[in-house]
Design a protein around this motif. Structure first.
Motif, PDB file in Angstrom:
ATOM      1  N   ALA A  59      18.000 -13.236-100.854  1.00 18.72           N
ATOM      2  CA  ALA A  59      19.123 -14.069-100.430  1.00 18.72           C
ATOM      3  C   ALA A  59      19.584 -13.746 -99.018  1.00 18.72           C
ATOM      4  CB  ALA A  59      20.274 -13.904-101.408  1.00 18.72           C
ATOM      5  N   SER A  60      19.455 -12.478 -98.604  1.00 19.12           N
ATOM      6  CA  SER A  60      19.931 -12.060 -97.283  1.00 19.12           C
ATOM      7  C   SER A  60      18.974 -12.468 -96.161  1.00 19.12           C
ATOM      8  CB  SER A  60      20.113 -10.540 -97.261  1.00 19.12           C
ATOM      9  OG  SER A  60      18.871  -9.910 -97.517  1.00 19.12           O
ATOM     10  N   ILE A  61      17.784 -12.933 -96.517  1.00 19.87           N
ATOM     11  CA  ILE A  61      16.791 -13.306 -95.501  1.00 19.87           C
ATOM     12  C   ILE A  61      16.689 -14.820 -95.430  1.00 19.87           C
ATOM     13  CG2 ILE A  61      14.358 -13.160 -94.851  1.00 19.87           C
ATOM     14  CD1 ILE A  61      14.248 -10.461 -96.286  1.00 19.87           C
ATOM     15  N   SER A  62      17.129 -15.392 -94.296  1.00 17.99           N
ATOM     16  CA  SER A  62      17.117 -16.852 -94.182  1.00 17.99           C
ATOM     17  C   SER A  62      15.755 -17.376 -93.748  1.00 17.99           C
ATOM     18  CB  SER A  62      18.207 -17.324 -93.228  1.00 17.99           C
ATOM     19  OG  SER A  62      18.140 -16.612 -92.022  1.00 17.99           O
ATOM     20  N   ASP A 109      18.365  -8.471 -78.401  1.00 15.59           N
ATOM     21  CA  ASP A 109      19.766  -8.414 -78.834  1.00 15.59           C
ATOM     22  C   ASP A 109      20.753  -8.350 -77.679  1.00 15.59           C
ATOM     23  OD1 ASP A 109      19.152  -8.628 -81.503  1.00 15.59           O
ATOM     24  OD2 ASP A 109      18.961  -6.455 -81.788  1.00 15.59           O
ATOM     25  N   THR A 110      20.350  -8.743 -76.490  1.00 16.62           N
ATOM     26  CA  THR A 110      21.258  -8.760 -75.342  1.00 16.62           C
ATOM     27  C   THR A 110      22.464  -9.650 -75.635  1.00 16.62           C
ATOM     28  OG1 THR A 110      19.266  -8.696 -74.004  1.00 16.62           O
ATOM     29  CG2 THR A 110      21.331  -9.049 -72.839  1.00 16.62           C
ATOM     30  N   GLY A 115      30.406 -10.585 -76.412  1.00 15.29           N
ATOM     31  CA  GLY A 115      29.656 -10.260 -77.624  1.00 15.29           C
ATOM     32  C   GLY A 115      28.788 -11.395 -78.128  1.00 15.29           C
ATOM     33  N   ILE A 116      28.608 -12.420 -77.282  1.00 14.42           N
ATOM     34  CA  ILE A 116      27.803 -13.566 -77.703  1.00 14.42           C
ATOM     35  C   ILE A 116      26.330 -13.329 -77.372  1.00 14.42           C
ATOM     36  CG2 ILE A 116      27.343 -16.005 -77.193  1.00 14.42           C
ATOM     37  CD1 ILE A 116      30.399 -16.332 -76.871  1.00 14.42           C
ATOM     38  N   ALA A 125      23.247 -11.234 -87.331  1.00  9.59           N
ATOM     39  CA  ALA A 125      24.659 -11.448 -87.024  1.00  9.59           C
ATOM     40  C   ALA A 125      25.415 -10.142 -86.792  1.00  9.59           C
ATOM     41  CB  ALA A 125      25.318 -12.235 -88.159  1.00  9.59           C
ATOM     42  N   SER A 126      24.837  -9.005 -87.181  1.00  8.27           N
ATOM     43  CA  SER A 126      25.553  -7.741 -87.035  1.00  8.27           C
ATOM     44  C   SER A 126      25.500  -7.216 -85.600  1.00  8.27           C
ATOM     45  CB  SER A 126      24.965  -6.690 -87.983  1.00  8.27           C
ATOM     46  OG  SER A 126      23.604  -6.509 -87.699  1.00  8.27           O
ATOM     47  N   VAL A 127      24.564  -7.703 -84.778  1.00  9.51           N
ATOM     48  CA  VAL A 127      24.400  -7.152 -83.429  1.00  9.51           C
ATOM     49  C   VAL A 127      25.118  -7.971 -82.359  1.00  9.51           C
ATOM     50  CG1 VAL A 127      22.253  -5.950 -83.895  1.00  9.51           C
ATOM     51  CG2 VAL A 127      22.182  -8.328 -83.168  1.00  9.51           C
ATOM     52  N   CYS A 128      25.236  -9.257 -82.555  1.00  7.19           N
ATOM     53  CA  CYS A 128      25.919 -10.111 -81.592  1.00  7.19           C
ATOM     54  C   CYS A 128      26.313 -11.399 -82.305  1.00  7.19           C
ATOM     55  CB  CYS A 128      25.039 -10.409 -80.369  1.00  7.19           C
ATOM     56  SG  CYS A 128      23.444 -11.182 -80.755  1.00  7.19           S
TER      57      CYS A 128
END
Ligand SMILES: [Zn+2]
Length: 148
Positions: A59-62, A109-110, A115-116, A125-128
């Motif tokens: 479920a956590s993997i789209s 992940d730049t 923070g966008i 979504a946890s990194v940016c």
């Protein structure tokens, strides 16, 4: 001789069976159009990538890009995610996975000072903060296709 003819017929069959789910096809087509518009030669008849809607992903993997040296790379999209996603979310996800499968890109992940995420190739979504929408789409696609 027997082995040789078996091998030949087997290869031929493989070439003819590049599968892309019909719900994913318009997004594959957009990927070609947007890439070619930006000067890339994107052609799924030259580099095969398969596309599947899957009900076996966690479920956590789209979505996921699967590499297999003996087969075309394969984009898997989580069917549950798909059924709840709008057009921009679907495009984002398919383009991200094709960024891996077709463009061979890794995660990036730049982020900017707010923070966008600067790239749709961010790892989650946890990194940016993802900001892919109608307004920002064009800049993100420039980055996706022109990062080299
Ligand atoms: Zn990824």
């Amino acid at each position: 001789m027997v082995f040789l003819s078996f091998f030949t017929s087997c290869q031929k069959e493989e070439e003819d069976s590049v599968f892309v789910d019909e719900k994913l096809q318009q997004y594959f087509q957009r990927f070609e159009e947007e890439g070619n518009f930006r000067g890339r030669n994107i052609d799924f008849s030259l580099i095969n990538v398969e596309g599947y809607l899957s009900n076996t992903l966690e479920a956590s993997i789209s979505g996921q890009c699967q590499h297999d040296p003996n087969h075309p790379d394969r984009v898997l999209i989580n069917l549950t995610f798909w059924n709840h996603a709008d057009d921009m979310e679907k495009e984002f996800l398919v383009f991200h996975e094709l960024g891996h499968c077709y463009l061979q890109r890794a995660h990036l992940d730049t982020k900017d000072s707010r923070g966008i995420c600067m790239s749709i190739m961010h790892s989650g979504a946890s990194v940016c903060r993802n900001n892919y929408n109608n307004m920002t789409r064009s800049n993100y696609l420039d980055e996706l296709f022109n990062q080299n």
